[in-house]
Enzyme design. Structure first.
Site, short mmCIF file in Angstrom:
data_model
loop_
_atom_site.label_atom_id
_atom_site.label_comp_id
_atom_site.label_asym_id
_atom_site.label_seq_id
_atom_site.Cartn_x
_atom_site.Cartn_y
_atom_site.Cartn_z
N TYR A 174 1.01 -1.10 -0.04
CA TYR A 174 -0.13 0.18 0.20
C TYR A 174 0.72 1.23 -0.15
O TYR A 174 0.27 2.43 -0.05
CB TYR A 174 -0.67 -0.18 1.76
CG TYR A 174 -2.07 -0.47 1.10
CD1 TYR A 174 -2.22 -1.65 0.09
CD2 TYR A 174 -2.99 -0.79 2.64
CE1 TYR A 174 -3.01 -2.72 -0.04
CE2 TYR A 174 -3.66 -2.15 2.09
CZ TYR A 174 -4.28 -2.79 1.04
OH TYR A 174 -5.08 -4.11 1.52
N LYS A 180 3.41 -15.31 2.97
CA LYS A 180 3.38 -16.07 1.57
C LYS A 180 5.12 -16.97 1.38
O LYS A 180 5.56 -16.32 0.11
CB LYS A 180 2.71 -15.53 0.96
CG LYS A 180 2.54 -16.30 -0.50
CD LYS A 180 1.04 -17.10 -0.67
CE LYS A 180 0.93 -17.40 -1.52
NZ LYS A 180 0.63 -18.86 -1.37
N ASP A 204 -2.43 -18.06 2.50
CA ASP A 204 -3.82 -18.68 1.76
C ASP A 204 -4.15 -19.77 2.84
O ASP A 204 -5.73 -20.08 3.81
CB ASP A 204 -3.90 -19.70 0.73
CG ASP A 204 -2.42 -19.75 0.78
OD1 ASP A 204 -1.89 -19.97 1.56
OD2 ASP A 204 -1.97 -20.97 -0.55
N ASP A 251 -4.94 -6.26 6.19
CA ASP A 251 -6.29 -5.62 5.77
C ASP A 251 -7.55 -6.84 5.40
O ASP A 251 -7.91 -6.77 5.93
CB ASP A 251 -6.18 -4.83 5.08
CG ASP A 251 -6.82 -3.89 4.05
OD1 ASP A 251 -8.15 -3.92 4.72
OD2 ASP A 251 -7.17 -3.31 3.05
N ASP A 266 -10.82 -8.69 8.15
CA ASP A 266 -12.00 -8.46 8.09
C ASP A 266 -13.49 -9.12 8.03
O ASP A 266 -14.11 -9.60 7.95
CB ASP A 266 -12.72 -7.38 6.47
CG ASP A 266 -12.07 -6.19 6.51
OD1 ASP A 266 -12.20 -5.36 7.18
OD2 ASP A 266 -13.09 -5.38 4.86
#
Ligand code: NAD
Length: 356
Positions: A142, A191, A223, A247, A251
């Site tokens: 980001y 990852k 994942d 992020d 959620d």
């Protein structure tokens, strides 16, 4: 103790929910002998309307000079099409950056009283969910370089994800300290089977874990984490991860608890200054109707007392008052079922304050 709090009510339901959090803070102040004073700053759409920018330099200076920042929410359809450089969320990124808020803490707790509000089955959430997601907030993709190029008439877009050792170590430390005070278990999400930035992340976390031998450490791929959160969320205590993975996962995790209106968050710097806000947005669909759930914001001020002001007993008192209101059957519309007492935003705030 005397503390000055910068209050950024924002847009939509922001002012309604923040008013209830302030009522609770004032009640705590009276009960425990603290003086909380407030400096109000416009942020988001309301600031764009008044000043043409989502936060003014003066507003930012007030935040920096305060002991802590309380935020409602920003944005709404009225400002969806403003120039991208002055969008309401720009103010949030600016405050995070200016205040050096690199650590985002999202406790995800399924209140036993609301177990039937979770979208997961009873046999999965039966043992409760009580986990803390620690997300890196000022680095990664980001904040990396981005560009779109055109070659032979075709566009190519690139976003860079960069992490350096000190960024990983400081968020890791926040997470290990959090695990030390909770269930002494930490899952570091990456990852590393694909990304270089994740391999560095993992190496730094491993080194850090040697300093915390009493915290049970594990690596988990992002994942797999997404799957495990719905398969067996009770296995997690603290989850630490980089900005974008955090992020998305936070959620996902918040939905397991049934209502977005219940969840608080804290964004912390290396000092005691922090920004505290509910995880939801400005909910323009219910703004001004006195039906918003103020509990996420009220739980956010409990986090402020705990993390910025070291007021543990006071924070516990707020959390106990929220629990009592739920035990007594009070529910805002988002968590209401027909055997409970439906109350509005103001009434819920007043009940929690009177339970303190
Ligand atoms: P939202 O979180 O505002 O609302 C999603 C749904 O949840 C809506 O149905 C809303 O009514 C409900 N809801 C949210 N908070 C609630 C509460 N406290 N009590 C009861 N119900 C509640 O998300 P959205 O609709 O996608 O976004 C609305 C605006 O908020 C957009 O402009 C978005 O950019 C902005 N936003 C701001 C923040 C922030 O300020 N940190 C975060 C997310 C979205």
């Amino acid at each position: 103790m005397k503390k000055n709090i910068a209050v950024l009510k924002g847009d939509g339901i922001g002012p309604e929910i923040v008013d209830q959090a302030i009522l609770v803070l004032d009640t705590v102040g009276k009960k425990f002998g603290h003086e909380f004073t407030y400096s109000y700053v416009d942020i988001g759409g309301c600031s764009i309307d008044k000043y043409g920018v989502p936060i003014t330099d003066e507003g930012m200076a007030i935040c920096k000079a305060s002991d802590s920042v309380l935020l409602g929410a920003v944005g709404g359809p009225k400002w969806d099409n403003v120039d991208p450089s002055i969008r309401p969320e720009k103010a949030l990124l600016a405050v995070r950056k200016e205040l050096g808020l690199f650590a985002n803490l999202r406790p995800t707790k399924l209140f036993p009283q609301l177990a039937d509000a979770s979208p997961l089955k009873e046999n999965i959430v039966g043992n409760g969910i009580d986990l803390m997601i620690v997300r890196e907030l000022t680095g990664g993709i980001y904040f990396g370089a981005r560009r779109t190029t055109i070659e032979n008439g075709e566009k190519t877009a690139t976003d860079e994800m960069t992490y350096s050792e000190h960024e990983i170590e400081r968020i890791g430390r926040v997470a290990f300290e959090s695990a030390r005070k909770r269930g002494k278990k930490i899952a570091s999400v990456d990852k590393a089977n694909v990304l270089d930035s994740s391999r560095l992340w993992r190496a730094v976390m491993h080194k850090l874990s040697e300093e915390y031998p009493y915290v049970e450490y594990s690596d988990i791929l992002v994942d797999n984490t997404a799957m495990q959160l719905v398969k067996n969320p009770g296995q997690f205590d603290v989850i630490v991860t980089e900005n974008m993975f955090g992020d998305i996962l936070s959620d996902e995790a918040s939905m397991l608890t049934g209502s977005i209106g219940m969840m608080p968050s804290a964004s912390l710097s290396s000092g005691t200054l922090g920004m505290y806000e509910p995880i939801h947005g400005s909910a323009p669909d219910i703004a001004g109707m006195d039906i918003a759930n103020p509990i996420g914001t009220i739980m956010s001020v409990a986090m402020m007392l705990r993390f910025s002001f070291d007021m543990m007993e006071e924070a516990d008192a707020i959390e106990n008052a929220v629990n009592k209101a739920l035990d007594d059957g009070y529910r805002t519309a988002d968590i209401w079922k027909d055997r409970f007492k439906k109350v509005g935003c103001k009434e819920m705030g007043a009940i929690i304050a009177s339970d303190l």
